[in-house]
Design an enzyme around this catalytic site. Structure first.
Site, PDB file in Angstrom:
ATOM      1  N   ILE A 152       0.826  -1.200   0.000  1.00 36.59           N
ATOM      2  CA  ILE A 152       0.000   0.000   0.000  1.00 36.59           C
ATOM      3  C   ILE A 152       0.863   1.254   0.000  1.00 36.59           C
ATOM      4  O   ILE A 152       1.954   1.280   0.551  1.00 36.59           O
ATOM      5  CB  ILE A 152      -0.996   0.050   1.173  1.00 36.59           C
ATOM      6  CG1 ILE A 152      -0.293   0.020   2.526  1.00 36.59           C
ATOM      7  CG2 ILE A 152      -2.022  -1.063   1.064  1.00 36.59           C
ATOM      8  CD1 ILE A 152      -1.203   0.334   3.699  1.00 36.59           C
ATOM      9  N   CYS A 153       0.332   2.263  -0.655  1.00 39.14           N
ATOM     10  CA  CYS A 153       0.947   3.587  -0.638  1.00 39.14           C
ATOM     11  C   CYS A 153      -0.201   4.592  -0.636  1.00 39.14           C
ATOM     12  O   CYS A 153      -1.358   4.216  -0.498  1.00 39.14           O
ATOM     13  CB  CYS A 153       1.895   3.792  -1.820  1.00 39.14           C
ATOM     14  SG  CYS A 153       1.107   3.876  -3.417  1.00 39.14           S
ATOM     15  N   GLY A 154       0.101   5.834  -0.800  1.00 43.59           N
ATOM     16  CA  GLY A 154      -0.936   6.856  -0.734  1.00 43.59           C
ATOM     17  C   GLY A 154      -2.009   6.712  -1.789  1.00 43.59           C
ATOM     18  O   GLY A 154      -3.194   6.671  -1.497  1.00 43.59           O
ATOM     19  N   GLY A 204      -1.622   4.296  -4.590  1.00 45.84           N
ATOM     20  CA  GLY A 204      -1.540   3.002  -5.240  1.00 45.84           C
ATOM     21  C   GLY A 204      -0.633   2.997  -6.460  1.00 45.84           C
ATOM     22  O   GLY A 204      -0.376   1.961  -7.047  1.00 45.84           O
ATOM     23  N   GLU A 214      -3.878   2.990   0.527  1.00 42.60           N
ATOM     24  CA  GLU A 214      -4.195   2.588   1.902  1.00 42.60           C
ATOM     25  C   GLU A 214      -5.683   2.697   2.184  1.00 42.60           C
ATOM     26  O   GLU A 214      -6.213   2.002   3.037  1.00 42.60           O
ATOM     27  CB  GLU A 214      -3.352   3.360   2.921  1.00 42.60           C
ATOM     28  CG  GLU A 214      -3.571   4.845   2.990  1.00 42.60           C
ATOM     29  CD  GLU A 214      -4.730   5.244   3.884  1.00 42.60           C
ATOM     30  OE1 GLU A 214      -5.174   4.482   4.756  1.00 42.60           O
ATOM     31  OE2 GLU A 214      -5.208   6.359   3.691  1.00 42.60           O
TER      32      GLU A 214
END
Length: 101
Positions: free
Chosen positions: A7-9, A11, A39
């Site tokens: 996950i990241c801010g 995607g 996320e």
């Protein structure tokens, strides 16, 4: 087969990292599924996840994410900036392997 969720801010950057991990896994003959997401989609995907990897820019959320997934059999870790920033799939795969043991 292990299910890995990155996950990241948004995607986007995790998508590049997921592709690098898939490439490294294929080259080494390791079977796993790697998905990338923002996320905000974690709740929808956590039930199908064995290992949750977090982009280094979200490391401040680690404790909250651990709380969110408590009670589930999910291992969680932040990908080091040096690995994430260079899209080092083999090193990330090594990290995943160490988490499985």
């Amino acid at each position: 087969m292990k299910n890995i969720l990155l996950i990241c801010g948004s995607g986007a950057s995790s998508g590049f990292m997921a592709a690098a991990i898939r490439k490294a896994a294929k080259k080494q003959g390791v079977e796993l599924k790697v998905k990338a997401s923002s996320e905000s989609q974690l709740d929808d995907m956590i039930d199908d996840t064995d290992i949750l990897l977090i982009g280094p820019h979200l490391s401040y959320m680690l404790d909250d994410l651990k709380t969110k997934i408590s009670g589930k059999d999910v291992k969680v870790a932040v990908i080091p900036q040096a690995v994430y920033g260079s899209l080092n799939g083999p090193k990330a795969l090594e990290m995943i392997s160490e988490m499985e043991n």
